[in-house]
Motif scaffolding. Structure first.
Motif, short mmCIF file in Angstrom:
data_model
loop_
_atom_site.label_atom_id
_atom_site.label_comp_id
_atom_site.label_asym_id
_atom_site.label_seq_id
_atom_site.Cartn_x
_atom_site.Cartn_y
_atom_site.Cartn_z
N UNK A 83 0.81 -1.21 0.00
CA UNK A 83 0.00 0.00 0.00
C UNK A 83 0.85 1.26 0.00
N UNK A 84 2.08 1.16 0.46
CA UNK A 84 2.92 2.35 0.59
C UNK A 84 3.81 2.58 -0.63
N UNK A 85 4.64 1.59 -0.94
CA UNK A 85 5.60 1.79 -2.04
C UNK A 85 5.09 1.23 -3.37
N UNK A 86 3.97 0.51 -3.32
CA UNK A 86 3.31 -0.07 -4.51
C UNK A 86 4.11 -1.19 -5.16
N UNK A 87 5.18 -1.64 -4.51
CA UNK A 87 5.97 -2.76 -5.04
C UNK A 87 5.33 -4.09 -4.61
N UNK A 88 5.47 -5.11 -5.48
CA UNK A 88 4.95 -6.44 -5.13
C UNK A 88 5.84 -7.08 -4.06
N UNK A 89 5.23 -7.80 -3.13
CA UNK A 89 6.00 -8.50 -2.10
C UNK A 89 5.26 -9.76 -1.67
N UNK A 90 6.00 -10.67 -1.04
CA UNK A 90 5.44 -11.94 -0.57
C UNK A 90 4.88 -11.75 0.83
N UNK A 91 3.60 -12.09 1.02
CA UNK A 91 2.96 -11.96 2.33
C UNK A 91 3.35 -13.14 3.21
N UNK A 92 3.82 -12.82 4.42
CA UNK A 92 4.22 -13.84 5.39
C UNK A 92 3.38 -13.69 6.65
N UNK A 93 3.28 -14.76 7.43
CA UNK A 93 2.56 -14.65 8.70
C UNK A 93 3.49 -14.24 9.83
N UNK A 94 4.80 -14.39 9.65
CA UNK A 94 5.80 -13.92 10.62
C UNK A 94 6.92 -13.24 9.84
N UNK A 95 7.32 -12.04 10.26
CA UNK A 95 8.36 -11.30 9.55
C UNK A 95 9.71 -11.47 10.24
N UNK A 96 10.77 -11.43 9.45
CA UNK A 96 12.12 -11.46 10.02
C UNK A 96 12.70 -10.05 10.01
N UNK A 97 13.93 -9.89 10.45
CA UNK A 97 14.55 -8.58 10.59
C UNK A 97 14.63 -7.84 9.25
N UNK A 98 14.95 -8.56 8.18
CA UNK A 98 15.08 -7.93 6.87
C UNK A 98 13.74 -7.40 6.36
N UNK A 99 12.67 -8.08 6.73
CA UNK A 99 11.34 -7.66 6.28
C UNK A 99 10.92 -6.33 6.90
N UNK A 100 11.49 -6.00 8.08
CA UNK A 100 11.02 -4.84 8.82
C UNK A 100 11.44 -3.50 8.21
N UNK A 101 12.38 -3.51 7.28
CA UNK A 101 12.73 -2.25 6.60
C UNK A 101 12.83 -2.45 5.08
#
Length: 332
Positions: A83-101
């Motif tokens: 919704x923010x950057x409009x880039x496609x991404x893989x939806x996960x149920x738990x995020x890791x450190x890299x996903x947070x930024x």
């Protein structure tokens, strides 16, 4: 002063309940207040949003409950546009450190500023020109708005039938919800409910059902969920002490609140419908704009996000102003 206060207290009528308090200018006649509440409720009945308009505004409606409910965290493992950057991404149920930024974006809306005497569109957060690289980092986020999709994640419920023995139920309640981002989309993180006298009935934080990834502080105003007492089920039980199927629920863009609460209710007064945009749907007047134009009151002026109590209170004031104007037109 003490003797004077005691004498004034002796002169006032006996208290009729927990809300009938105060003396002199503080005291409000509970009989007159009750009469005023009845009048507002009766007049409010004339301005309920029609079922057809509820459908156009994308409210969850009773037929949604006819769909079979199969609990799942829909979309996990699928690709979605952020919704923010409009880039496609893989939806996960738990995020890791890299996903947070992983998301680079501009947190503020576009605004028009004068640059070297010329009007240009820039980002409100950093004043960079349109199309520039984002100035903030965070996790990718998304929001579902389709009630049929939301129903599969968390089941919708109807407001309860009226309990004539209840001492807390209200005729009119204004709601405002704040939402934050989780791994399953956007979920409720705060609910504020006020009565028709703009007194707080409920103002509570809510623990989402899924992993929190962003409290959306710039808009929600919520910086922490420390001290949270309720999950969604617990909060709805508290809310249902005050509302039932006969209560008129007032708010602005309430379909978002009903979806966040997973509540189906059809006695709605939405200030979006009460004060329609001159260009018609899908255009809508903002609550801030309506408050300024109708009430001559400026709201949402801070930088710490929305105040849900302020927003709920303004919706009651807008309803009162609308009915007052209608009464004047009828008496001409």
């Amino acid at each position: 002063m003490a003797m004077s206060t005691i004498m004034n207290l002796k002169k006032r009528p006996d208290s009729t309940g927990s809300r009938d308090i105060g003396i002199d200018d503080e005291w409000v006649d509970p009989i007159a207040t009750k009469k005023s509440a009845t009048i507002l409720y009766e007049k409010g009945q004339q301005h309920l949003v029609s079922v057809d308009m509820l459908r156009r505004l994308e409210y969850p409606l009773p037929e949604l409950l006819d769909d079979p409910y199969e609990a799942h965290t829909a979309m996990v493992g699928t690709i979605h546009a952020c919704d923010r950057c409009k880039q496609d991404y893989l939806i996960k149920d738990v995020l890791d450190k890299n996903d947070m930024d992983a998301c680079v974006y501009h947190p503020a809306r576009i605004k028009i500023m004068k640059v070297d005497g010329l009007k240009e569109k820039v980002y409100g957060c950093c004043q960079d020109e349109l199309g520039s690289t984002g100035c903030s980092r965070g996790p990718h986020v998304y929001k579902d708005s389709d009630p049929s999709v939301l129903h599969q994640k968390i089941r919708y419920v109807r407001t309860p039938v009226r309990d004539s023995t209840s001492s807390t139920r209200q005729n009119i309640v204004a709601l405002d919800c704040e939402m934050g981002y989780t791994t399953a989309g956007m979920e409720l993180i705060r609910l504020t409910a006020v009565d028709q006298d703009m007194k707080v009935l409920l103002d509570e934080l809510v623990l989402p059902s899924n992993m929190i990834i962003d409290l959306n502080t710039a808009y929600s105003g919520i910086k922490t969920l420390e001290g949270v007492k309720y999950d969604l089920d617990g909060l709805r039980k508290e809310l249902f002490k005050y509302i039932d199927q006969d209560t008129i629920i007032v708010g602005h863009g309430l379909e978002n609140d009903m979806n966040a609460l997973r509540i189906i209710h059809t006695k709605i007064i939405d200030t979006v419908a009460l004060f329609p945009h001159k260009a018609g749907l899908p255009y809508r007047n903002s609550l801030r704009g309506l408050s300024s134009a109708v009430l001559k009151k400026f709201i949402q002026t801070g930088t710490d996000g929305h105040d849900s109590f302020e927003d709920a209170r303004v919706c009651i004031e807008l309803l009162q102003a609308f009915i007052k104007k209608q009464d004047k037109l009828k008496n001409k």
